[in-house]
Design a protein around this motif. Structure first.
Motif, mmCIF file in Angstrom:
data_model
loop_
_atom_site.group_PDB
_atom_site.id
_atom_site.type_symbol
_atom_site.label_atom_id
_atom_site.label_comp_id
_atom_site.label_asym_id
_atom_site.label_seq_id
_atom_site.Cartn_x
_atom_site.Cartn_y
_atom_site.Cartn_z
ATOM 1 N N LYS A 1 1.468 -0.941 -0.360
ATOM 2 C CA LYS A 1 -0.111 0.069 -0.357
ATOM 3 C C LYS A 1 1.148 1.421 0.014
ATOM 4 N N LYS B 1 -0.238 2.823 -12.731
ATOM 5 C CA LYS B 1 0.352 3.264 -11.310
ATOM 6 C C LYS B 1 0.285 2.128 -10.324
ATOM 7 N N LEU C 1 0.839 2.746 -3.463
ATOM 8 C CA LEU C 1 -0.345 3.619 -4.270
ATOM 9 C C LEU C 1 0.194 4.972 -4.595
ATOM 10 N N GLY C 2 -0.176 5.015 -6.011
ATOM 11 C CA GLY C 2 0.057 5.630 -7.084
ATOM 12 C C GLY C 2 1.532 5.401 -7.419
ATOM 13 N N SER D 1 0.305 -3.522 -9.569
ATOM 14 C CA SER D 1 0.527 -2.059 -9.790
ATOM 15 C C SER D 1 0.222 -2.656 -11.469
ATOM 16 N N ARG E 1 -8.188 -2.164 -7.340
ATOM 17 C CA ARG E 1 -8.883 -2.523 -8.290
ATOM 18 C C ARG E 1 -9.755 -4.093 -7.495
ATOM 19 N N VAL F 1 -2.572 0.520 -7.541
ATOM 20 C CA VAL F 1 -3.138 0.780 -7.571
ATOM 21 C C VAL F 1 -4.509 -0.422 -6.959
#
Length: 479
Positions: free
Chosen positions: A353, A457, A356-357, A453, A461, A459
């Motif tokens: 985490k 990015k 993320l991004g 990944s 999902r 993310v």
């Protein structure tokens, strides 16, 4: 009558004359009494020499708490004036300073001889030196190494002498110094035993060094025990047929690799950016990159190979440290020997985490914010949980032919295959392309979600979506 008065008057006169006129007579004293002082000196026997004391009497050592007392002979051998044979004379001993059996120091005893004897000036009085010392503290033999499973009680029995209520410190070696973690008190006896319980969190490190320290007391000297190495056995470990959780991840592939055609990852991305070529999400060392590098090397008077080595890298203005570290990052381990199965799963997910991004970068497995592709993200999450999926590694991932390390993770027989319907938080979800070959990997979070990944990015999902819904299978890391 007159005659009688005359007689009486005469008698009275004689008596008065006797009282006031007669000379005072000396008091009658026996001759032996009159000369008592001189006679006494005359009767004293003169000691001209004392026989020496035995060495073990002359010099004595007493250990505090031993209940030993000074050996002081009641008689001394002395030689009298005019005699050739030693006789025994009584002696009373006096200490300087006053003797104390519980106080360390040196005490000198000298004798007092009976007044029947006079000591010649040349005669040397014997003396006794008593040295009172503290006992050498002893501690029962300690084991050199202890092994114990974490989250359990760890204790060590010891016996100390002299004890007498002394404190015992249990110390741990931390940050270059010994730190007292617990203090115990011995019973008030000459020798005492106790069971020293280690602190409740002794198991938070894989291996640690401990010792006992007993400060100096009036009875005994200070003592520092030998060191005990405590090796912590993990509270949770995978069964032997699966990947074993490690205390430290050490890459077996060096990050100081040269860049050639076919390479990918963060180092290639940096070189391509320098020349303003390529795609930031799909950086590859192409023939174009090679031509640019070769021209650069010629300009800088380097050997024009078209291969980026350390010298070329640094001529581009990149740091020496980044040459070996940029493509060889390993996430810090977030677990310890006391970690539970759940702790390992959460360490894995919490690390993922943090990305993320972060940009998707093919062949990369860098720090959060630097770039990572799908398998690069999974590698760093596994590292943080103490799992090394070798031969899969963040370094090898950048080399030609290892773009899809997700396929090699799937082939790892030390990861348990589980049915998709049995998937759990922390499991690895593998996806396939239309050809059937694995082309993607994600970490299952539970609740139908994964962290992955995927261009472009990192993310969170749903497990399945319109972009990728072909599930190859599920692997479980922690069993």
């Amino acid at each position: 009558m007159k005659f009688i008065r005359t007689i009486c008057t005469a008698l009275i006169a004689v008596m008065l004359f006797s009282s006031f006129s007669a000379p005072v007579l000396a008091e009658t004293i026996p001759a032996e009494v009159q000369g008592s002082s001189a006679a006494q000196n005359a009767k004293q026997k003169v000691i001209t020499e004392f026989e020496g004391l035995a060495p073990d009497v002359k010099q004595q050592t007493i250990i505090i708490g031993s209940e030993d007392t000074p050996h002081l002979p009641g008689e001394l051998k002395a030689l009298l004036e005019g005699s050739s044979e030693f006789i025994s004379v009584s002696a009373l001993w006096k200490s300087q300073p006053d003797f104390a059996a519980d106080r360390a120091g040196t005490y000198v005893y000298t004798p007092e001889i009976s007044s029947d004897y006079q000591i010649d000036a040349a005669a040397v009085l014997p003396s006794i030196r008593i040295k009172v010392i503290k006992a050498n503290t002893t501690l029962s033999q300690l084991p050199g190494t202890l092994k114990k499973k974490s989250r359990q009680t760890l204790s060590q029995g010891i016996t100390v002498s002299p004890a007498y209520g002394r404190p015992v410190q249990l110390q741990m070696y931390q940050n270059g110094q010994w730190v007292t973690k617990k203090t115990f008190t011995l019973s008030n006896s000459k020798s005492a035993s106790l069971t020293a319980d280690f602190p409740n969190d002794w198991w938070k490190v894989t291996s640690s060094a401990w010792r006992f320290f007993i400060p100096e007391s009036k009875e005994g000297n200070a003592l520092t025990s030998s060191s005990i190495t405590v090796n912590t056995l993990r509270y949770y470990q995978n069964p032997s047929k699966y990947i074993q959780i490690q205390d430290k991840i050490t890459l077996r592939h060096s990050g100081a690799y040269k860049l050639k055609v076919g390479y990918m990852g963060l180092k290639v991305q940096k070189v391509n950016r320098y020349f303003r070529i390529g795609n930031k999400y799909w950086p590859r060392y192409t023939s174009q990159t090679k031509r640019k590098v070769k021209a650069f090397q010629k300009r800088k008077k380097l050997k024009a190979t078209g291969v980026v080595d350390k010298k070329t890298w640094m001529k581009m203005g990149f740091s020496e440290s980044s040459w070996s570290s940029l493509g060889a990052y390993v996430s810090p381990i977030k677990v310890n020997p006391s970690s539970t199965k759940k702790d390992h799963i959460e360490a894995m997910i919490s690390t993922a985490k943090k990305y993320l991004g972060t940009n998707y970068v093919v062949g990369a497995s860098g720090k959060p914010g630097q770039g990572a592709d799908c398998s690069g993200l999974v590698m760093q999450a596994l590292y943080a949980a103490g799992v090394d999926p070798y031969p899969v590694s963040c370094v090898r991932h950048s080399k030609p032919g290892y773009e899809f390390e997700s396929r090699n993770i799937w082939k790892n027989k030390k990861l348990k295959t589980v049915p998709y319907t049995k998937k759990q938080r922390g499991d690895l979800i593998f996806y396939r392309g239309r050809s059937g070959a694995i082309n993607h990997i994600a970490i299952y979070l539970g609740g139908g979600k994964v962290i992955e990944s995927w261009p472009n990015k990192v993310v969170i999902r749903p497990v399945k979506n319109s972009r990728r819904n072909r599930i190859k299978g599920v692997k479980r890391v922690f069993n």
